[in-house]
Scaffold this active site. Sequence first.
Site, PDB file in Angstrom:
ATOM      1  N   GLY A 146       8.476  31.460  34.396  1.00  0.00           N
ATOM      2  CA  GLY A 146       9.053  30.279  33.778  1.00  0.00           C
ATOM      3  C   GLY A 146      10.220  29.773  34.605  1.00  0.00           C
ATOM      4  CB  CYS A 147      11.710  26.432  34.921  1.00  0.00           C
ATOM      5  SG  CYS A 147      11.749  25.932  33.181  1.00  0.00           S
ATOM      6  CE1 TYR A 148      16.947  26.120  31.063  1.00  0.00           C
ATOM      7  CE2 TYR A 148      15.070  26.133  29.595  1.00  0.00           C
ATOM      8  CZ  TYR A 148      16.222  25.522  30.052  1.00  0.00           C
ATOM      9  OH  TYR A 148      16.646  24.336  29.495  1.00  0.00           O
ATOM     10  CB  THR A 169      12.613  31.032  38.393  1.00  0.00           C
ATOM     11  OG1 THR A 169      11.205  31.169  38.179  1.00  0.00           O
ATOM     12  CG2 THR A 169      12.896  31.013  39.884  1.00  0.00           C
ATOM     13  CB  ALA A 170      17.475  29.768  37.144  1.00  0.00           C
TER      14      ALA A 170
END
Lengths: 337, 337, 337, 337
Positions: D145-147, D149-150
């Site tokens: 997921g994007c969050y 990853t960060a």
Amino acid sequence: MKALVVGASGYAGADILRILLRHEKVDSVEATSRAYEGKPVSGLHQNLKGAFDGNFIGFNADKTDADVVFLAIPHGESMQQVPKLLERGIKVVDLSADYRINDQALYERYYVKHTSPNLFKEAVYGLPELFREKIKKARLVANPGCYPTAAILSLAPLGAFKDKIDASKVVVDAKSGTSGAGVKAETFYMHTEVDENLKIYKPVGHRHQPEIEHILKGFIPKISVSFTPTLMPIIRGILSNAHVFGDLSSVDLRSHFEKFYQKEGYVRVVDAACTKNVSHSNFCDISVHYDAEKKRAIIVSAIDNLVKGAGGQAVQNMNLMFGYGESTGIDALPHHP
Amino acid sequence: MKALVVGASGYAGADILRILLRHEKVDSVEATSRAYEGKPVSGLHQNLKGAFDGNFIGFNADKTDADVVFLAIPHGESMQQVPKLLERGIKVVDLSADYRINDQALYERYYVKHTSPNLFKEAVYGLPELFREKIKKARLVANPGCYPTAAILSLAPLGAFKDKIDASKVVVDAKSGTSGAGVKAETFYMHTEVDENLKIYKPVGHRHQPEIEHILKGFIPKISVSFTPTLMPIIRGILSNAHVFGDLSSVDLRSHFEKFYQKEGYVRVVDAACTKNVSHSNFCDISVHYDAEKKRAIIVSAIDNLVKGAGGQAVQNMNLMFGYGESTGIDALPHHP
Amino acid sequence: MKALVVGASGYAGADILRILLRHEKVDSVEATSRAYEGKPVSGLHQNLKGAFDGNFIGFNADKTDADVVFLAIPHGESMQQVPKLLERGIKVVDLSADYRINDQALYERYYVKHTSPNLFKEAVYGLPELFREKIKKARLVANPGCYPTAAILSLAPLGAFKDKIDASKVVVDAKSGTSGAGVKAETFYMHTEVDENLKIYKPVGHRHQPEIEHILKGFIPKISVSFTPTLMPIIRGILSNAHVFGDLSSVDLRSHFEKFYQKEGYVRVVDAACTKNVSHSNFCDISVHYDAEKKRAIIVSAIDNLVKGAGGQAVQNMNLMFGYGESTGIDALPHHP
Amino acid sequence: MKALVVGASGYAGADILRILLRHEKVDSVEATSRAYEGKPVSGLHQNLKGAFDGNFIGFNADKTDADVVFLAIPHGESMQQVPKLLERGIKVVDLSADYRINDQALYERYYVKHTSPNLFKEAVYGLPELFREKIKKARLVANPGCYPTAAILSLAPLGAFKDKIDASKVVVDAKSGTSGAGVKAETFYMHTEVDENLKIYKPVGHRHQPEIEHILKGFIPKISVSFTPTLMPIIRGILSNAHVFGDLSSVDLRSHFEKFYQKEGYVRVVDAACTKNVSHSNFCDISVHYDAEKKRAIIVSAIDNLVKGAGGQAVQNMNLMFGYGESTGIDALPHHP
């Protein structure tokens, strides 16, 4: 006095509500919506929480006891309601296009079949700077479109030079923020599609073109307006560039505009118009430029499309119709920044 | 090959660097800056961290061993450096205005006294879609201005109808993002002053007007361009509306544009041009509209002012000058959203 | 009554002017600026054109005949002026940090040597929702910082549960628009550098941390606040997320907040706070969330940093100090959209 | 090789297409969409005009002859297709959540009943910086997921200090642009509702919380992550602030992160992370801060949610699975500005 806002779920309706809730002459405000009837107004317009905690109601033109009705509903629908309201002695500010163009054929070319053209005679175009005295006596005011407000205020003063300009080739290249499109969810107006983007969207045949032209003919009879709008990544604001060819080298254009509007509280002649300086206010800022080499005037006007271009002007009209101070409830100053 | 970017602290320079660092024919890139000499490039252009960890160097036209030099320095300064570079056999892409207008009087009216007008003869205007063959043989390419790139590509095809249009009243109403103003900190370009704002900023007399006109005269000899830019709250992008009066009712304008650009890799004829569809890419999108009622063509063009309007086009020119594939290093596609 | 705004060239000063020009109790407003003395106020704050056409004047604390002075000048400078003004019987709302922290050592650790710490005793922290009665009697009000206004209003109600929460690990992760940085042109705040960007800028050691903590100790004696701000691409607005660990499963947090603020006109407990719903208004919206799995409360507060976070609150304080209706001049509703 | 993007009408799918169309190892790309089957891809993704002029096709897992399939479809749907594709020897990069959490009970608590949990054993979490060797051998990669990853890239390095930190109270306060919400038209994501606004939207119980926690347990076994996202008025980008309490005064945190990621091409340790420096690229920038007074580390990470947070990382995974150079097709540099 009692005010009713019909179609108050939209953005223009929301701005009228916001203004009326702080208007010293208005004792009671009600808001109608077909889609949201029975639901709290501040659920949709969360900015109003605490200030207006009632629900949207239904609308029945035969029963409302309002003194003034603001119609913020689509064209074609207003014309169904207005005759009933007038008959009952209620004053109407109509934000639809239904009574702006009092030429049935022209109206019907751009919109729909008109069912109450008999009212064209008495409907007044609600641009106070140009038609104040008529508005004061009107029962029915047709509140101008947002682009027309900006364009007409920028071009009407050129009537004084109507023989010097090439009236057949007036270009109005206007830019609008996204609130002009209303509240409906469409992909075209999503943040991802609009932000950091400049989009042409109706280069030819926009319905505001005949409205602009029709009103301006009262000032510049031979005018033909070529109107093109562009969508801009701001919420509120219209910047309208009017390009007018003609040898105006002997004219002090800026002085002329300053004199034309010197008694107006809501038109300011400025060095370089921009939308931010009028945002959230009822002002229209106009800057006047002349290109001596090209013999071209560029008149730039800026408004907040939801205030001077919709709700603010609607209340300005109401104030005139009821004999209140013209700036009552709409004297908020714009912000910096 | 070895490339040198002079004036690489600015935004145009930054974009050339970005492209050259991924260009398969370029073995070595250096960046000069007077203000930042000795400081790390990626300190200023933090996007390049890891990709270019050298320092800004000083510039000496007499000593550089580059094969190509990109001059991203102000007008008036380029003309000092170009003769020295050419003499040493170095090819130059000049992003200043110094060699764009090969008419000394006209140049000097808008800029400064020119010190090397003898080079006007060989300098080629670097718009590959219109002057590709000359660019291939050039030692000195004048990279077009951002507004001119958009405006000229939108109007040159109308040369075919030059007798049908009113060439004396062509209005170009263009809108630009803030990166066009460069990296210098000025109140006018602060976020607080630009965001949510549409600002007129140079309605008359912008220096790009004579450039647009001068080049277009090669296609429409009698053209007179009335140019007005507006500042928009986006970082990258120009949207240029060209309004052209003339009876073109017998013409299939869109087909004409499609044919005109059918072999071009970087011009796309689209339904409705917008800046987002070309952002961060070398494309120019053009949409073609005709207002039959007003007998007016509206040609809308969109570019990324820093790519097709500056650094991308500069590398496109370099590719042509060195015989590389024209799209080498600049074939990145735009993004959605 | 007569009001003087000192340091009126900045954004906070501009907003105080805007409000006072429409304040029914204020007969006369003057604006000072060192940098702009003698220049028209509406040249800099073009929003005020027509409403305030005077010039910036110089400031002399020994001569002003104002009834109230708003100091919108840097910390360290206010403390030079305040004693003189108080001595002359003038009431002061100080927007600098000089009298917010009435603990000399703490103040001096984050700011500068204090020259009038004797006034700490009488200076009142100008958060009306928490210190109204004291403000009413004050001669000197220290107007809170923008982040502290948002953070303190979101956390003070947790004093009721001070023994249930882990007061040592309260994280305040706050986001601010660019107007908080003021009007000075710096590259960091240019539109090109801020737009479409989220930037961390002072993750550790921000001066508002001790202010938040110092005031909150009156409610939660053991509190330690870990504060981190981020810069957001909006002009106005702070959104402050307070993360508080503690088993509050037996508590109806939202009800508690509603009761805590039930008599307050400018604090609204809402479902999901966002800055737009309070923008250009004096409201603080708070939403209250509890993560049962993680035993964590998240209290989100939203203000307009220039209104409730600066000028609006300053006038709210003035109203209290002078016995006017608390909402006089600041009752504008926020807009939608 | 042949690639198929399933669900290519969305934004993540669009970005995979964009990348694959310029990927030197990919000979053929096809795009499926249920809603747009038979319609031109470049009608929806106008950025691709000229680069991909085919139509969306339908998807049949039993018939596709692709070598790799990217599934950009909702959770619950991927799990229906993956077994069929693997059986036919096709490698899969799944962008849904279906194989990210290889703990059936945990997955089902946040999503739906899982129909192919037997694949959990072989599915690899596609974060190359942490699981590169496994990805190289995988048939099925679960793209993060994007969050997550960060957040995971910012916290995994703290595994080295897992005994020094209070793992039970890790707060991740993350901010995302609007493209994370996808292409569907909803009022909440309209430009008018998002622009100039900061909105809390899922303060508690976001589905990315268990994903972050589950993966991080491999590095910090006792970690409990309290995750809160906020919606920001930018299109692309996530900025994630991780607040971690613990006495790390004896540690050189920045050096530690630099060493941890020293061989990584897509993680950069920087002074102050911001989204613009990674926008439109596959980079993750991380800045590391320590608050000695509060004994708190703040690790800030920035990614483009559609590139490193979706399509770019998906191609990075494909490159590893097929033995291509890891940066093939995704080495575009970010831009300034």
